[in-house]
Design an enzyme around this catalytic site. Sequence first.
Site, PDB file in Angstrom:
ATOM      1  N   HIS A 122     -10.097  40.350  69.236  1.00  0.00           N
ATOM      2  CA  HIS A 122     -11.539  40.436  69.024  1.00  0.00           C
ATOM      3  C   HIS A 122     -12.294  39.200  69.495  1.00  0.00           C
ATOM      4  CE1 HIS A 122     -10.828  43.720  65.712  1.00  0.00           C
ATOM      5  NE2 HIS A 122     -10.619  44.146  66.940  1.00  0.00           N
ATOM      6  N   GLY A 191      -2.717  40.937  55.991  1.00  0.00           N
ATOM      7  CA  GLY A 191      -4.104  40.580  55.675  1.00  0.00           C
ATOM      8  C   GLY A 191      -5.141  41.376  56.438  1.00  0.00           C
ATOM      9  N   THR A 192      -4.843  42.630  56.702  1.00  0.00           N
ATOM     10  CA  THR A 192      -5.856  43.478  57.346  1.00  0.00           C
ATOM     11  C   THR A 192      -5.999  44.776  56.572  1.00  0.00           C
ATOM     12  OG1 THR A 192      -6.531  44.661  59.352  1.00  0.00           O
ATOM     13  CG2 THR A 192      -4.161  44.362  59.039  1.00  0.00           C
TER      14      THR A 192
HETATM   15  N1  APR Z   1      -3.696  37.447  51.894  1.00  0.00           N
HETATM   16  C1  APR Z   1      -3.505  38.602  52.556  1.00  0.00           C
HETATM   17  N2  APR Z   1      -4.428  39.588  52.617  1.00  0.00           N
HETATM   18  C2  APR Z   1      -5.583  39.384  51.982  1.00  0.00           C
HETATM   19  C3  APR Z   1      -5.858  38.197  51.264  1.00  0.00           C
HETATM   20  C4  APR Z   1      -4.853  37.196  51.234  1.00  0.00           C
HETATM   21  N3  APR Z   1      -5.027  36.041  50.585  1.00  0.00           N
HETATM   22  N4  APR Z   1      -7.104  38.302  50.758  1.00  0.00           N
HETATM   23  C5  APR Z   1      -7.586  39.487  51.144  1.00  0.00           C
HETATM   24  N5  APR Z   1      -6.671  40.164  51.881  1.00  0.00           N
HETATM   25  C6  APR Z   1      -6.791  41.456  52.520  1.00  0.00           C
HETATM   26  C7  APR Z   1      -7.728  42.433  51.882  1.00  0.00           C
HETATM   27  O1  APR Z   1      -7.067  43.129  50.811  1.00  0.00           O
HETATM   28  C8  APR Z   1      -8.093  43.356  53.025  1.00  0.00           C
HETATM   29  O2  APR Z   1      -7.162  44.400  53.145  1.00  0.00           O
HETATM   30  O3  APR Z   1      -7.352  41.240  53.813  1.00  0.00           O
HETATM   31  C9  APR Z   1      -7.990  42.435  54.251  1.00  0.00           C
HETATM   32  C10 APR Z   1      -9.315  42.060  54.878  1.00  0.00           C
HETATM   33  O4  APR Z   1      -9.923  43.218  55.383  1.00  0.00           O
HETATM   34  P1  APR Z   1     -11.217  43.137  56.323  1.00  0.00           P
HETATM   35  O5  APR Z   1     -12.194  42.155  55.766  1.00  0.00           O
HETATM   36  O6  APR Z   1     -11.667  44.533  56.584  1.00  0.00           O
HETATM   37  O7  APR Z   1     -10.666  42.449  57.641  1.00  0.00           O
HETATM   38  P2  APR Z   1      -9.869  43.012  58.895  1.00  0.00           P
HETATM   39  O8  APR Z   1      -8.958  44.117  58.509  1.00  0.00           O
HETATM   40  O9  APR Z   1      -9.312  41.842  59.584  1.00  0.00           O
HETATM   41  O10 APR Z   1     -11.077  43.597  59.769  1.00  0.00           O
HETATM   42  C11 APR Z   1     -10.823  44.029  61.075  1.00  0.00           C
HETATM   43  O11 APR Z   1     -13.160  44.452  61.472  1.00  0.00           O
HETATM   44  O12 APR Z   1     -14.958  43.302  60.620  1.00  0.00           O
HETATM   45  C12 APR Z   1     -14.327  43.708  61.809  1.00  0.00           C
HETATM   46  O13 APR Z   1     -13.977  42.741  63.928  1.00  0.00           O
HETATM   47  C13 APR Z   1     -13.889  42.489  62.544  1.00  0.00           C
HETATM   48  O14 APR Z   1     -11.687  41.692  63.132  1.00  0.00           O
HETATM   49  C14 APR Z   1     -12.420  42.349  62.144  1.00  0.00           C
HETATM   50  C15 APR Z   1     -12.001  43.798  61.976  1.00  0.00           C
END
Ligand code: APR
Length: 245
Positions: A122, A191-192
Amino acid sequence: MQEHFLETVRGWVREAGHIAVLTGAGVSAESGVPTFRDAQTGYWAQFRAEDMATEAGFRAHPEQVWDWYQHRRQLMDGVQPNAGHQALAQFQAAHPGRLTLITQNVDGLHQRAGSTGVLCLHGDLFANRWLDTPRNCCHIDDAVAGRPPTCERCGNQLRPGVVWFGEMLPLAVFEAAERAAQACDLMLVVGTAGAVYPAAGLAHQARSASARVVVLNPNPSELDGTADAVLRGTSAALLPQLLAA
Ligand code: APR
């Protein structure tokens, strides 16, 4: 139960010839990096996150969107990689060529921890590029200071070098990520939320190619059903335990 799974997955790590790791915003949570939505506090709470992350939003309100990214860049001041980022970098250093790191994050913390060859799906929060196809007159270093900086000749504007909703991922990077997903023996999904495609589809590709898939997340994710094992915990706690020599 969790201890049992952890030991099993540690065994899978030891056995795997090649490991692909897909990370998301959660990996940076313990460094204090606010997620996209969490960064919208105070003044920014009045705006919809989606309007800050589309080309249409930028064209409609370039000053506001530029300021939002400057705000997110400033939020990174003083932020450091955490034990999760470091565990990945240390594994790569100890086992050259065995781990491919694919990230949806734009914060650069994997690279700052020392990870190499990071596939940034990204983009990069700290990079800029031209909004419209640059002409001969468009030189990034000469862009006239402004919000956003602008080419003084043609008015082309600089925009943040991140992938906005509705945009293509950088093709060569995504193809390399697909190759890693299809060739790995083990994919760690860390963590996604697993809700944004095509990134989340890499876990399905790994699974289809007979790799084991393991989700590391303290909360349910949309990829839990695809996984051979789900480890409930934070990345800074789990990654060092999984990847330690
Ligand atoms: N360790 C691991 N996971 C964690 C932690 C932690 N300490 N804290 C939170 N999480 C998890 C949450 O439970 C959630 O599932 O991280 C995830 C974050 O989710 P999002 O905020 O949706 O992030 P992500 O999945 O990276 O989003 C993907 O979407 O917003 C757009 O382009 C942006 O790259 C991003 C994409």
